[in-house]
Structures are given as structure tokens and as C-alpha cells.
Design a protein around this motif. Structure first.
Motif, mmCIF file in Angstrom:
data_model
loop_
_atom_site.group_PDB
_atom_site.id
_atom_site.type_symbol
_atom_site.label_atom_id
_atom_site.label_comp_id
_atom_site.label_asym_id
_atom_site.label_seq_id
_atom_site.Cartn_x
_atom_site.Cartn_y
_atom_site.Cartn_z
ATOM 1 N N TYR A 83 -9.247 -30.247 10.514
ATOM 2 C CA TYR A 83 -9.486 -31.304 11.496
ATOM 3 C C TYR A 83 -9.917 -32.583 10.796
ATOM 4 O O TYR A 83 -10.350 -32.569 9.643
ATOM 5 N N TYR A 84 -9.767 -33.689 11.508
ATOM 6 C CA TYR A 84 -10.298 -34.971 11.067
ATOM 7 C C TYR A 84 -11.516 -35.245 11.932
ATOM 8 O O TYR A 84 -11.424 -35.298 13.159
ATOM 9 N N GLY A 85 -12.682 -35.376 11.304
ATOM 10 C CA GLY A 85 -13.918 -35.554 12.051
ATOM 11 C C GLY A 85 -14.584 -36.888 11.780
ATOM 12 O O GLY A 85 -14.521 -37.422 10.670
ATOM 13 N N ILE A 86 -15.209 -37.428 12.822
ATOM 14 C CA ILE A 86 -15.976 -38.668 12.709
ATOM 15 C C ILE A 86 -17.359 -38.391 13.281
ATOM 16 O O ILE A 86 -17.484 -37.993 14.443
ATOM 17 N N GLY A 87 -18.382 -38.571 12.460
ATOM 18 C CA GLY A 87 -19.750 -38.301 12.896
ATOM 19 C C GLY A 87 -20.562 -39.579 13.047
ATOM 20 O O GLY A 87 -20.461 -40.486 12.219
ATOM 21 N N TYR A 88 -21.359 -39.652 14.110
ATOM 22 C CA TYR A 88 -22.196 -40.818 14.383
ATOM 23 C C TYR A 88 -23.655 -40.364 14.563
ATOM 24 O O TYR A 88 -23.924 -39.494 15.396
ATOM 25 N N PRO A 89 -24.592 -40.930 13.807
ATOM 26 C CA PRO A 89 -26.010 -40.582 14.013
ATOM 27 C C PRO A 89 -26.543 -41.243 15.275
ATOM 28 O O PRO A 89 -26.142 -42.357 15.628
ATOM 29 N N ILE A 90 -27.411 -40.539 15.980
ATOM 30 C CA ILE A 90 -28.019 -41.061 17.203
ATOM 31 C C ILE A 90 -29.527 -40.893 17.089
ATOM 32 O O ILE A 90 -30.032 -39.771 16.953
ATOM 33 N N ASP A 91 -30.250 -42.002 17.139
ATOM 34 C CA ASP A 91 -31.709 -41.941 17.102
ATOM 35 C C ASP A 91 -32.222 -41.495 18.463
ATOM 36 O O ASP A 91 -31.917 -42.108 19.493
ATOM 37 N N MET A 92 -32.990 -40.427 18.467
ATOM 38 C CA MET A 92 -33.546 -39.893 19.697
ATOM 39 C C MET A 92 -35.063 -39.822 19.571
ATOM 40 O O MET A 92 -35.605 -39.798 18.458
#
Length: 215
Positions: free
Chosen positions: A78-87
Motif C-alpha cells: 500500500y501507499y500510506g500517508i500519515g498525519y500527526p494530530i495533537d490531542m
């Protein structure tokens, strides 16, 4: 973040991404939510984040990460794109999971591959190449009834080939324009090219082949 809130966010995101895409949310190195699209890597909610995965790399770098991943982690490339999210409770990660060919859609594709044949080197235009093969730790490609050896690995080529090329097996990448027919070979698929070459589709790549070719 509550699960119903993630579902609402997912519905909004799905309006902007391809139907092939799957979406995963990870919190504290655990997959908290997963919505499968047509390209499903079969994640499970509550499953731990795997070392080396897009989610893992995003957690470690705390920045956007994108990469073409092979089938070693989930059995599906797969081709994956990850985004960090401040919680408020820590760092979360959103991962968009796409078929492997989407990598080439947003990166500059190759226009030719230079190969060696009879001790001479030839730059062969991409559109003339029927298929590319990894054999005995060497990379070969085939065009106009001739075979050429290349310095690239199959993995590095896959990253830069245009979306007219499709990975069908650990050892084969084909030019979609060179396909003559697709048939069943027991429980697998068999692709016949216009030059008469017959190549098997491995179980690992069957779903992505069906998704890209829409059948």
C-alpha cells in the motif's frame, strides 16, 4: 476523542479521498478506529501499531510521513500517508491508505529506463516496455522482443513508474497497455501480454490488480 467523533471526521474526509482509500486513527500506539475502503489492509481496532508502519513512523517523527510499503507487514502492499494530530491526551495519528500505484500519481514518473543489451546501453521509453522482472537478484525489462538488464531494483522502479504500470507479483511489474487478456488459473489470475508472455498474479496483489483494472 470519542469513536462517534472519529466517524464524523471520517465521513468528511471520505468526500475528498478516492473510494479505494482506507482510513486509520491511532492513539498511544494502538489503532483506535479503522474504516476500510476498497484497498483494505485488514487492520483491527485495538491492534498495536506495527514497527516500521506508516503510523509508527509518524508517531516517531511527529510530522507528515508518506511511503510506499510492501506486503511484509499486512500481507498487502500500500501507499500510506500519515498525519500527526495533537490531542489533549497526547499524540494521535491519522493514516490514509491507498493502492500502491497512487505513489506515482503525485511523484515525477520515469520517462525511460536505460538497460544493457549485448554489452551496449539503451535508453528505452517507458511506453515501449511490456514488463519488468526481478530474476536471480537482477532486474530485467522486456521491450520490442529484446531483454535488457537494469541497475535499478524492482522496488526503486515501482516508486517512480507512471500509473500505467502495475505490480502484480513480488517478481513482476507490467505495463497495463501491454495486457492482452486476463484469465483465471485455478484460484489465481493469469495475465497474457500482447507479446504472448503469461504472468501470474500473486494472491497478495490480486485485490490491488482488481481495483486498478476495475473488474
Amino acid at each position: 476523542m470519542k469513536k462517534n467523533e472519529l466517524q464524523q471526521i471520517t465521513r468528511i474526509i471520505e468526500e475528498w479521498i478516492p473510494k479505494e482509500a482506507s482510513i486509520a486513527f491511532a492513539i498511544d500506539n494502538t489503532y483506535y478506529y479503522y474504516s476500510s475502503g476498497r484497498h483494505d489492509i485488514r487492520l483491527k481496532e485495538g491492534q498495536s501499531v506495527e514497527a516500521g508502519s506508516i503510523a509508527d513512523l509518524t508517531f516517531k517523527k511527529n510530522s507528515k510521513v508518506d511511503a510506499l510499503m510492501d506486503d511484509s507487514l499486512f500481507g498487502v502492499p500500500y501507499y500510506g500517508i500519515g498525519y500527526p494530530i495533537d490531542m489533549k491526551d497526547g499524540l494521535g495519528v491519522l493514516v490514509v491508505i491507498l493502492p500502491p500505484n497512487y505513489y506515482s500519481l503525485i511523484n515525477e514518473p520515469l520517462r525511460f529506463i536505460t538497460g544493457r543489451h549485448n554489452d551496449m546501453w539503451y535508453p528505452i521509453p517507458i511506453e515501449k516496455i511490456n514488463y519488468i522482472e526481478s530474476f536471480q537478484k537482477k532486474t530485467w525489462f522486456y521491450a520490442e522482443n529484446a531483454d535488457y538488464s537494469a541497475e535499478h531494483t524492482l522496488k526503486s522502479l515501482e516508486l517512480r513508474l507512471p500509473n500505467s504500470f502495475l505490480r502484480i507479483h513480488r517478481s513482476y511489474i507490467i505495463n497495463i497497455q501491454s495486457i492482452k487478456s486476463i484469465s483465471r488459473d485455478f484460484s489465481s489470475l493469469l495475465i497474457t501480454l500482447i507479446d504472448g508472455t503469461k504472468l501470474p498474479v500473486s494472491q497478495t496483489y490480486t485485490n490491488s490488480v482488481r481495483t486498478v483494472l476495475e473488474f
